[in-house]
Design a protein around this motif. Structure first.
Motif, PDB file in Angstrom:
ATOM      1  N   LEU A  38     139.748  49.527 -67.043  1.00 28.04           N
ATOM      2  CA  LEU A  38     138.805  49.153 -67.826  1.00 28.04           C
ATOM      3  C   LEU A  38     137.650  50.205 -67.847  1.00 28.04           C
ATOM      4  CD1 LEU A  38     137.489  47.157 -70.000  1.00 28.04           C
ATOM      5  CD2 LEU A  38     136.669  46.020 -67.994  1.00 28.04           C
ATOM      6  N   ARG A  39     137.186  50.775 -69.043  1.00 27.19           N
ATOM      7  CA  ARG A  39     136.157  51.617 -68.896  1.00 27.19           C
ATOM      8  C   ARG A  39     134.725  51.155 -68.364  1.00 27.19           C
ATOM      9  NH1 ARG A  39     133.919  54.700 -74.153  1.00 27.19           N
ATOM     10  NH2 ARG A  39     132.735  56.422 -73.230  1.00 27.19           N
ATOM     11  N   PRO A  40     134.159  51.720 -67.302  1.00 31.26           N
ATOM     12  CA  PRO A  40     133.161  51.067 -66.877  1.00 31.26           C
ATOM     13  C   PRO A  40     131.950  50.906 -67.903  1.00 31.26           C
ATOM     14  CG  PRO A  40     133.783  52.702 -65.480  1.00 31.26           C
ATOM     15  CD  PRO A  40     134.731  53.039 -66.706  1.00 31.26           C
ATOM     16  N   LEU A  41     131.040  49.951 -67.505  1.00 30.92           N
ATOM     17  CA  LEU A  41     129.728  49.678 -68.631  1.00 30.92           C
ATOM     18  C   LEU A  41     128.582  49.967 -67.883  1.00 30.92           C
ATOM     19  CD1 LEU A  41     128.843  48.730 -71.386  1.00 30.92           C
ATOM     20  CD2 LEU A  41     128.786  46.519 -70.626  1.00 30.92           C
ATOM     21  N   LEU A  42     127.942  50.971 -68.345  1.00 29.48           N
ATOM     22  CA  LEU A  42     126.488  51.316 -67.602  1.00 29.48           C
ATOM     23  C   LEU A  42     125.375  50.925 -68.500  1.00 29.48           C
ATOM     24  CD1 LEU A  42     125.265  52.515 -65.181  1.00 29.48           C
ATOM     25  CD2 LEU A  42     125.521  54.808 -66.467  1.00 29.48           C
ATOM     26  N   ILE A  43     124.599  49.774 -68.194  1.00 27.58           N
ATOM     27  CA  ILE A  43     123.443  49.634 -68.779  1.00 27.58           C
ATOM     28  C   ILE A  43     122.126  50.053 -68.118  1.00 27.58           C
ATOM     29  CG2 ILE A  43     122.118  47.437 -69.616  1.00 27.58           C
ATOM     30  CD1 ILE A  43     124.774  45.898 -69.697  1.00 27.58           C
ATOM     31  N   ILE A  44     121.480  50.827 -68.895  1.00 31.04           N
ATOM     32  CA  ILE A  44     120.315  51.466 -68.377  1.00 31.04           C
ATOM     33  C   ILE A  44     119.015  50.533 -68.982  1.00 31.04           C
ATOM     34  CG2 ILE A  44     118.659  53.304 -68.335  1.00 31.04           C
ATOM     35  CD1 ILE A  44     121.075  55.124 -68.494  1.00 31.04           C
ATOM     36  N   VAL A  45     118.084  49.982 -68.167  1.00 34.12           N
ATOM     37  CA  VAL A  45     116.826  49.425 -68.761  1.00 34.12           C
ATOM     38  C   VAL A  45     115.824  50.093 -68.109  1.00 34.12           C
ATOM     39  CG1 VAL A  45     115.762  47.135 -68.707  1.00 34.12           C
ATOM     40  CG2 VAL A  45     118.024  47.149 -68.519  1.00 34.12           C
ATOM     41  N   ASP A  46     114.948  50.936 -68.851  1.00 35.89           N
ATOM     42  CA  ASP A  46     114.052  51.839 -68.825  1.00 35.89           C
ATOM     43  C   ASP A  46     112.931  52.047 -69.799  1.00 35.89           C
ATOM     44  OD1 ASP A  46     112.289  54.275 -68.050  1.00 35.89           O
ATOM     45  OD2 ASP A  46     113.680  54.606 -66.478  1.00 35.89           O
ATOM     46  N   ASP A  47     111.586  51.527 -69.441  1.00 37.68           N
ATOM     47  CA  ASP A  47     110.636  51.501 -70.649  1.00 37.68           C
ATOM     48  C   ASP A  47     110.452  52.915 -70.962  1.00 37.68           C
ATOM     49  OD1 ASP A  47     107.559  52.061 -69.132  1.00 37.68           O
ATOM     50  OD2 ASP A  47     109.459  52.080 -67.812  1.00 37.68           O
ATOM     51  N   ASP A  48     110.722  54.072 -70.489  1.00 34.12           N
ATOM     52  CA  ASP A  48     110.616  55.390 -70.898  1.00 34.12           C
ATOM     53  C   ASP A  48     111.650  55.892 -71.835  1.00 34.12           C
ATOM     54  OD1 ASP A  48     110.194  58.377 -71.049  1.00 34.12           O
ATOM     55  OD2 ASP A  48     108.788  57.984 -69.240  1.00 34.12           O
ATOM     56  N   ALA A  49     111.147  55.905 -73.093  1.00 36.08           N
ATOM     57  CA  ALA A  49     112.369  56.445 -73.995  1.00 36.08           C
ATOM     58  C   ALA A  49     112.942  57.986 -73.514  1.00 36.08           C
ATOM     59  CB  ALA A  49     111.959  56.429 -75.486  1.00 36.08           C
ATOM     60  N   ALA A  50     112.163  58.785 -73.094  1.00 34.79           N
ATOM     61  CA  ALA A  50     112.529  60.083 -72.868  1.00 34.79           C
ATOM     62  C   ALA A  50     113.391  59.993 -71.543  1.00 34.79           C
ATOM     63  CB  ALA A  50     111.289  61.051 -72.492  1.00 34.79           C
ATOM     64  N   ASP A  51     113.330  59.342 -70.688  1.00 29.43           N
ATOM     65  CA  ASP A  51     114.267  59.102 -69.492  1.00 29.43           C
ATOM     66  C   ASP A  51     115.669  58.183 -70.191  1.00 29.43           C
ATOM     67  OD1 ASP A  51     112.375  59.990 -67.665  1.00 29.43           O
ATOM     68  OD2 ASP A  51     111.811  57.955 -66.649  1.00 29.43           O
ATOM     69  N   ARG A  52     115.622  57.544 -70.716  1.00 33.89           N
ATOM     70  CA  ARG A  52     116.832  56.775 -71.251  1.00 33.89           C
ATOM     71  C   ARG A  52     117.788  57.919 -72.078  1.00 33.89           C
ATOM     72  NH1 ARG A  52     113.168  52.999 -73.380  1.00 33.89           N
ATOM     73  NH2 ARG A  52     113.601  53.445 -75.410  1.00 33.89           N
ATOM     74  N   VAL A  53     116.924  58.796 -72.907  1.00 34.40           N
ATOM     75  CA  VAL A  53     117.736  59.747 -73.372  1.00 34.40           C
ATOM     76  C   VAL A  53     118.287  61.057 -72.427  1.00 34.40           C
ATOM     77  CG1 VAL A  53     117.555  61.924 -74.866  1.00 34.40           C
ATOM     78  CG2 VAL A  53     116.421  59.758 -75.803  1.00 34.40           C
ATOM     79  N   LEU A  54     117.579  61.357 -71.704  1.00 33.57           N
ATOM     80  CA  LEU A  54     117.762  62.357 -70.534  1.00 33.57           C
ATOM     81  C   LEU A  54     119.015  61.613 -69.570  1.00 33.57           C
ATOM     82  CD1 LEU A  54     116.915  64.941 -69.307  1.00 33.57           C
ATOM     83  CD2 LEU A  54     115.540  63.921 -67.746  1.00 33.57           C
ATOM     84  N   MET A  55     118.821  60.106 -69.108  1.00 31.98           N
ATOM     85  CA  MET A  55     119.930  59.642 -68.582  1.00 31.98           C
ATOM     86  C   MET A  55     121.123  59.534 -69.242  1.00 31.98           C
ATOM     87  SD  MET A  55     118.279  56.689 -66.404  1.00 31.98           S
ATOM     88  CE  MET A  55     116.691  56.123 -67.127  1.00 31.98           C
ATOM     89  N   GLY A  56     121.138  59.268 -70.603  1.00 34.77           N
ATOM     90  CA  GLY A  56     122.377  59.620 -71.324  1.00 34.77           C
ATOM     91  C   GLY A  56     123.013  60.720 -71.495  1.00 34.77           C
ATOM     92  N   GLU A  57     121.944  61.774 -71.586  1.00 29.16           N
ATOM     93  CA  GLU A  57     122.576  63.246 -71.744  1.00 29.16           C
ATOM     94  C   GLU A  57     123.197  63.601 -69.883  1.00 29.16           C
ATOM     95  OE1 GLU A  57     119.358  65.665 -72.704  1.00 29.16           O
ATOM     96  OE2 GLU A  57     119.447  65.073 -74.912  1.00 29.16           O
TER      97      GLU A  57
END
Length: 179
Positions: A38-57
């Motif tokens: 099963l493909r893992p599911l990674l859920i990021i919870v972070d209030d900083d939008a730039a950090d969320r984008v950076l983590m996705g990249e």
């Protein structure tokens, strides 16, 4: 945020009435090894939008093949878990769901979210890694005492973030082995 695509594979082959997961002599790790990957599911919870984008990249650049969901607030995660999709239920049951949770968020802090997750029998098995800028030993101890699987300080460079995400498959392997 659009819902995660759910895909449950089921076999209705009536010629094989034995369920390999009903084998009481098998350990959970052995049973999990017989499940389809099963493909893992990674859920990021972070209030900083730039950090969320950076983590996705960084996740994409790391080569770690995981589905990604991201939320700006802890109560968004709790709302998702209150009415989970089939895909989320499947990922949690197979120990293929990991929450990266920021500690310092306005409103409901990461510590508050962790406390809620670990005090509820329906969510306490979800692996939560605190992913924060805090390097405080007290924060680390409190989070681990409350049931966080790990406490990681956010890397200061993009390359180190990619390296951190590239190590996540080993984390999932350890989870499946019960380490």
């Amino acid at each position: 945020m659009p819902p995660v695509n759910a895909h449950a594979s089921s076999s209705s082959d009536s010629s094989d009435s034995s369920d390999p997961l009903d084998d009481e002599a098998s350990s959970p790790a052995e049973q999990a090894s017989r499940l389809p990957r099963l493909r893992p599911l990674l859920i990021i919870v972070d209030d900083d939008a730039a950090d969320r984008v950076l983590m996705g990249e960084a996740l994409a650049d790391s080569g770690f093949d995981a589905e990604l969901m991201a939320f700006p607030r802890g109560d968004d995660l709790l709302a998702l878990l209150a009415e989970p999709s089939d895909r989320l239920i499947e990922a949690v049951a197979a120990q293929r769901c990991l929450v990266l949770l920021d500690l310092n968020m306005p409103g409901m802090s990461g510590l508050d979210v962790l406390t809620r997750l670990k005090s509820d029998a329906t969510t306490d098995a979800i692996s939560v890694v605190m992913f924060t800028t805090s390097s405080s030993p007290n924060d680390r101890r409190r989070c681990l005492d409350l049931g966080a699987s790990a406490f990681l300080v956010k890397p200061s460079s993009y390359g180190d973030l990619v390296t951190t995400f590239a190590s996540l498959p080993r984390f999932f392997t350890a989870m499946l082995a019960g380490d």
